[in-house]
Motif scaffolding. Structure first.
Motif, short mmCIF file in Angstrom:
data_model
loop_
_atom_site.label_atom_id
_atom_site.label_comp_id
_atom_site.label_asym_id
_atom_site.label_seq_id
_atom_site.Cartn_x
_atom_site.Cartn_y
_atom_site.Cartn_z
N ILE A 277 0.83 -1.20 0.00
CA ILE A 277 0.00 0.00 0.00
C ILE A 277 0.87 1.25 0.00
O ILE A 277 2.04 1.21 0.38
N TYR B 111 0.68 5.50 1.14
CA TYR B 111 -0.07 6.48 1.92
C TYR B 111 0.84 7.68 2.21
O TYR B 111 2.06 7.63 1.98
N LEU C 42 -9.11 -0.67 1.98
CA LEU C 42 -8.38 0.25 2.84
C LEU C 42 -9.18 1.53 3.04
O LEU C 42 -9.83 2.00 2.10
N ASP D 192 -9.07 5.43 5.59
CA ASP D 192 -8.39 6.19 6.63
C ASP D 192 -9.42 6.86 7.55
O ASP D 192 -10.60 6.94 7.22
N LEU E 135 -4.90 4.30 9.65
CA LEU E 135 -5.25 3.49 8.48
C LEU E 135 -5.90 2.19 8.93
O LEU E 135 -5.48 1.57 9.93
N PRO F 238 -4.86 6.36 1.75
CA PRO F 238 -4.26 5.06 1.40
C PRO F 238 -4.63 4.63 0.00
O PRO F 238 -5.71 4.95 -0.51
N HIS F 239 -3.74 3.90 -0.63
CA HIS F 239 -3.97 3.42 -2.00
C HIS F 239 -3.20 2.12 -2.17
O HIS F 239 -2.02 2.03 -1.83
N TRP F 240 -3.88 1.10 -2.69
CA TRP F 240 -3.20 -0.16 -2.97
C TRP F 240 -2.27 -0.01 -4.16
O TRP F 240 -2.59 0.67 -5.13
#
Length: 498
Positions: free
Chosen positions: A140, A142, A435, A437, A466, A494-496
């Protein structure tokens, strides 16, 4: 004549010996050729690392095979559901859903027969085969909030439990989007000494991850400036699914009323010159999103949503949907879109719109539709919404919901704290995790903060946590309540990684 005869005789003997030897070898091949076991000549995923975009592998055999015996004896551990198709000696196995990330797989074939063995009454099985491949690590991205990593872009590998800080301290990251191969991240940032939220410039940074096309990974943390903000403000951007085009919403600093979309390639031309941004000549618009084929952009324009070509005359939309004001998400294949309709009573409707012309209502909310993402594993749409809990004070409560696209059934997943509108979510590429936040803004009564971190509303961020929510198919009838897990990471947005 005697000399000539003596000279020819040794050559004759050699030629006759070779002919006899070749005849013997040919006879042996003909006699036992049918007894040679068929084998797998090629496995396209052998020792490869695959991602969600990899949907099928191929086994190529040395002989025509009894297809049923191959399909009955093929084993994949852990199991991966799929369907089989044949083209001569090539078998293609297409996955029904993306392979779960962070997993090692083994493909085995033993006991399958060739096409003629059964007809000839022979027990001629395939040579035992074992292949191996693995999926990418679960990772991930962030933006950090702790003082030692405030505003920096961070990569955390969940599979290996390793953390990398990618960007330097003097840049405050405001938004980012990974390239599809995971090698680089496109991000906007301002300097730590500049509080102006509209001063962001576009950069790329390397992750240290190698794609299949690369022989080796670049060192992580190499930052390159892509687009400055000397004459134009860079307001928003989107990276195309193929990673080759950036669309940026820009405003002219010397003429504040002049703003619009610009297009920029990420690939240098044949002369090696750096790509430059060029305006997309069309009417000004609002929110926008590049289409899954990377050839057009959907933009809120006037009283509807327009689909504009990225190459050619953008003043002539490819399509225009007057009843919808916003495209929230596209399915991966581009056949479906989640679109928002703004109603005169200030409510919002979410519709499923297909390329067959179907417009299916999914839900209505008194609040906002903040984000939606299509599940790559099932006909499910995950959405982050808000609903009004107080019209007088206009207090909204965000919540997460899963929507079955076939039945429009809604499955509530999680209700978040009241007034926490700055939630962002990201669906994993294998569809198995969500995910999100939980940003805590500085209270209005607190002293003026010098924190460089701001929400989209311009509020100073005090802290943020997170969370990871495992996902199950919406049709699952089990009564087990799935609860999100708080990650030991402090950050937001957050980002995969793909």
């Amino acid at each position: 004549m005697t000399k000539s005869k003596a000279f020819i005789q040794p050559l004759d003997r050699v030629a006759i010996a070779l002919m006899l030897l070749l005849s013997l070898l040919i006879g042996l091949v003909i006699w036992q050729g049918d007894a040679v076991k068929p084998r797998v000549r090629n496995f396209t995923w052998q020792n490869q690392q695959i991602g969600s975009e990899d949907v099928s592998f191929t086994l190529t055999f040395s002989r025509p095979m009894d297809t049923k015996s191959v399909e009955d004896n093929l084993k994949i551990e852990p199991p991966l559901a799929g369907k089989v198709s044949w083209a001569g000696r090539r078998m293609v196995y297409t996955l029904l859903t993306p392979a779960p990330y962070g997993t090692n797989y083994k493909v085995q074939l033993q006991g399958a027969k060739d096409q003629f063995a059964r007809k000839e009454g022979k027990n001629r099985g395939v040579q035992a085969f074992t292949g191996n491949f693995r999926t990418r690590d679960r990772a991930i991205l962030y933006i950090g909030v702790n003082p030692e990593e405030q505003g920096q872009l961070i990569l955390y590998n969940l599979t290996q439990e390793q953390k990398k800080v990618l960007t330097p301290k003097d840049l405050i990251v405001m938004d980012f989007e990974p390239f599809p191969d995971g090698e680089k991240i496109l991000f906007s940032a301002r300097t730590s000494k500049n509080q102006d939220l509209l001063s962001g410039q576009l950069y790329t940074v390397t992750t240290g991850i190698a794609s299949q096309a690369s022989e080796q990974a670049q060192a992580p943390g190499r930052v390159d400036l892509i687009l400055d903000s000397k004459d134009y403000q860079n307001l928003k951007f989107d990276l195309s699914p193929d990673g080759q085009t950036i669309v940026i919403q820009r405003g002219n600093k010397s003429n504040p009323g002049e703003f619009g979309l610009w297009v920029m390639s990420t690939v240098s031309d044949t002369s090696g010159e750096k790509p430059t941004a060029k305006p997309l000549k069309s009417q000004p618009g609002g929110d926008f999103m590049i289409t899954p084929d990377s050839k057009a952009v959907a933009v809120a324009q006037g009283q509807g949503a327009a689909i504009l070509p990225l190459v050619g005359d953008a003043s002539k939309p490819l399509d225009f949907l007057p009843q919808f004001g916003l495209v929230q998400a596209f399915s991966k294949d581009g056949s479906q879109a989640a679109m928002v309709k703004f109603n005169t009573d200030y409510t919002r409707d979410l519709f499923l719109v297909t390329n067959q012309g179907i417009q299916k209502p999914l839900l209505k909310t008194t609040g906002e539709i903040l984000n939606c993402q299509f599940d790559p594993s099932s006909p499910t749409l995950y959405c982050l919404l808000t609903q009004l809990v107080s019209k007088e004070q206009y207090i909204e409560q965000p919540y997460l919901v899963a929507i079955d696209l076939k039945t429009a059934q809604q499955k509530p997943l999680l209700v978040l704290p009241i007034a926490q509108r700055n939630v962002q979510m990201s669906l994993s590429p294998d569809g198995l995790g969500l995910l999100f936040d939980q940003v805590v803004a500085q209270p209005p009564t607190a002293p003026v903060s010098n924190s460089p971190l701001k929400t989209d509303d311009g509020e100073a961020i005090a802290t943020s946590s997170l969370w990871l929510m495992p996902l199950m198919p919406i049709a699952d009838t089990t009564t087990v309540e799935i609860k999100p897990e708080k990650l030991p990471l402090d950050g937001f947005a957050p980002h995969w990684l793909p």
